[in-house]
Write a protein that holds these residues in place. Structure first.
Motif, mmCIF file in Angstrom:
data_model
loop_
_atom_site.group_PDB
_atom_site.id
_atom_site.type_symbol
_atom_site.label_atom_id
_atom_site.label_comp_id
_atom_site.label_asym_id
_atom_site.label_seq_id
_atom_site.Cartn_x
_atom_site.Cartn_y
_atom_site.Cartn_z
ATOM 1 N N THR A 148 0.829 -1.215 0.000
ATOM 2 C CA THR A 148 0.000 0.000 0.000
ATOM 3 C C THR A 148 0.860 1.260 0.000
ATOM 4 O O THR A 148 0.805 2.093 0.902
ATOM 5 N N LYS A 153 2.133 4.695 -2.457
ATOM 6 C CA LYS A 153 1.408 5.673 -3.281
ATOM 7 C C LYS A 153 1.150 5.187 -4.703
ATOM 8 O O LYS A 153 0.037 5.338 -5.232
ATOM 9 N N GLU A 154 2.160 4.595 -5.330
ATOM 10 C CA GLU A 154 2.007 4.232 -6.741
ATOM 11 C C GLU A 154 1.021 3.081 -6.957
ATOM 12 O O GLU A 154 0.560 2.857 -8.085
ATOM 13 N N ASN A 155 0.672 2.338 -5.895
ATOM 14 C CA ASN A 155 -0.249 1.208 -6.028
ATOM 15 C C ASN A 155 -1.682 1.523 -5.581
ATOM 16 O O ASN A 155 -2.583 0.709 -5.790
ATOM 17 N N LEU A 156 -1.888 2.667 -4.963
ATOM 18 C CA LEU A 156 -3.173 2.918 -4.308
ATOM 19 C C LEU A 156 -4.342 3.002 -5.280
ATOM 20 O O LEU A 156 -5.434 2.497 -4.989
ATOM 21 N N ALA A 157 -4.157 3.626 -6.424
ATOM 22 C CA ALA A 157 -5.262 3.747 -7.384
ATOM 23 C C ALA A 157 -5.739 2.368 -7.821
ATOM 24 O O ALA A 157 -6.953 2.107 -7.893
ATOM 25 N N GLY A 158 -4.804 1.477 -8.102
ATOM 26 C CA GLY A 158 -5.162 0.123 -8.522
ATOM 27 C C GLY A 158 -5.852 -0.654 -7.417
ATOM 28 O O GLY A 158 -6.805 -1.397 -7.668
ATOM 29 N N ARG A 162 -7.592 0.634 -4.813
ATOM 30 C CA ARG A 162 -8.911 1.219 -4.512
ATOM 31 C C ARG A 162 -9.931 0.935 -5.609
ATOM 32 O O ARG A 162 -11.131 0.902 -5.337
ATOM 33 N N LYS A 163 -9.466 0.714 -6.831
ATOM 34 C CA LYS A 163 -10.376 0.372 -7.919
ATOM 35 C C LYS A 163 -10.979 -1.014 -7.707
ATOM 36 O O LYS A 163 -12.094 -1.294 -8.163
ATOM 37 N N ASN A 183 -15.713 7.695 -13.693
ATOM 38 C CA ASN A 183 -14.365 8.209 -13.458
ATOM 39 C C ASN A 183 -13.291 7.167 -13.707
ATOM 40 O O ASN A 183 -12.119 7.522 -13.887
ATOM 41 N N TYR A 184 -13.687 5.892 -13.706
ATOM 42 C CA TYR A 184 -12.731 4.838 -14.033
ATOM 43 C C TYR A 184 -12.768 4.484 -15.521
ATOM 44 O O TYR A 184 -12.183 3.485 -15.938
#
Length: 240
Positions: free
Chosen positions: A66, A68-73, A75-76, A104-105
């Motif tokens: 968890t 920063k660079e993995n959070l978007a993936g 949370r999706k 938004n996705y």
């Protein structure tokens, strides 16, 4: 799907909330996270979503740390039903809220609306589709919040006190909905009857550590264990 590897966390230096926590939750599990106020349950949910970072140790979700660079993936793929639906339902209508994340996705409006219609039909909530959020009851808003998350088709659902402040009818409706969900589920609650109804596994947190982890019926019928950790038997078992 979730792995805590020797995780500790403190909001204030020298005041630990979680201490050396090791926890794994596998695909398809339905897990109840219980404990007295201040035990660290909500902190665990925040760590899973990357809203906070561990003081030490690592948290992985879907095999991804968890950071920063993995959070978007992450949370999706992970839906979060907040304790207060007013914090979650921020668009004018129920449909607007259900479409917000899919659009938004990158989903087309036609596809997003089709998914929203399917979810509302499955939950028997078609009548809420065009309703204004400020004009529906608390129970309806809680169900709408769950519908909003399901439209995203998450692989995992986190729920924070999903039955709180509901009347008996709406509480039962929420419980029946949760029981039918195919996703991996992690539910925090003080409503131990609801946990017994919806979860096959229970993790008991006390003082920032795991006090017990096992089958829901085993833990939730252990009066001595629960009382030692400032909890009581589910009401349905209290007369035994």
């Amino acid at each position: 799907m979730i792995e805590f590897d020797h995780v500790s966390f403190e909001y204030e230096k020298g005041k630990p909330v979680l201490t050396d926590l090791c926890l794994c939750i596998g695909q398809g599990e339905s897990v109840g996270l219980i404990g007295a106020n201040g035990a660290g349950k909500s902190t665990i949910l925040k760590l899973i979503l990357g809203l906070i970072r561990p003081t030490s140790g690592t948290v992985k979700v879907f095999g991804l740390e968890t950071v920063k660079e993995n959070l978007a993936g992450i949370r999706k793929r992970a839906g979060f039903v907040l304790q207060d639906p007013d914090d979650q339902m921020f668009m004018p209508t129920v449909l607007d809220d259900m479409l917000f994340a899919p659009l938004n996705y990158g989903m087309s409006r036609e596809e997003a609306e089709a998914k929203a219609d399917a979810v509302l039909k499955e939950l028997g909530l078609e009548y809420l589709k065009e309703r204004y959020n400020h004009r529906i009851s608390g129970g309806e808003k809680r169900m709408a919040a769950i519908a909003t998350i399901l439209t995203m088709e998450p692989e995992m659902i986190l729920m924070d006190e999903p039955s709180s402040s509901l009347d008996p009818y709406n509480r039962r409706k929420v419980i029946n909905t949760i029981k039918k969900l195919p996703q991996t589920r992690l539910i925090t609650s003080h409503d131990l009857d609801m946990i017994l109804d919806t979860c096959s596994r229970v993790v008991l947190i006390s003082g920032g550590r795991i006090a017990a982890d096992g089958p829901a019926e085993t833990i939730l019928t252990d009066k001595a264990l629960l009382e030692a950790n400032r909890m009581e038997l589910p009401l349905c078992l209290a007369g035994r």
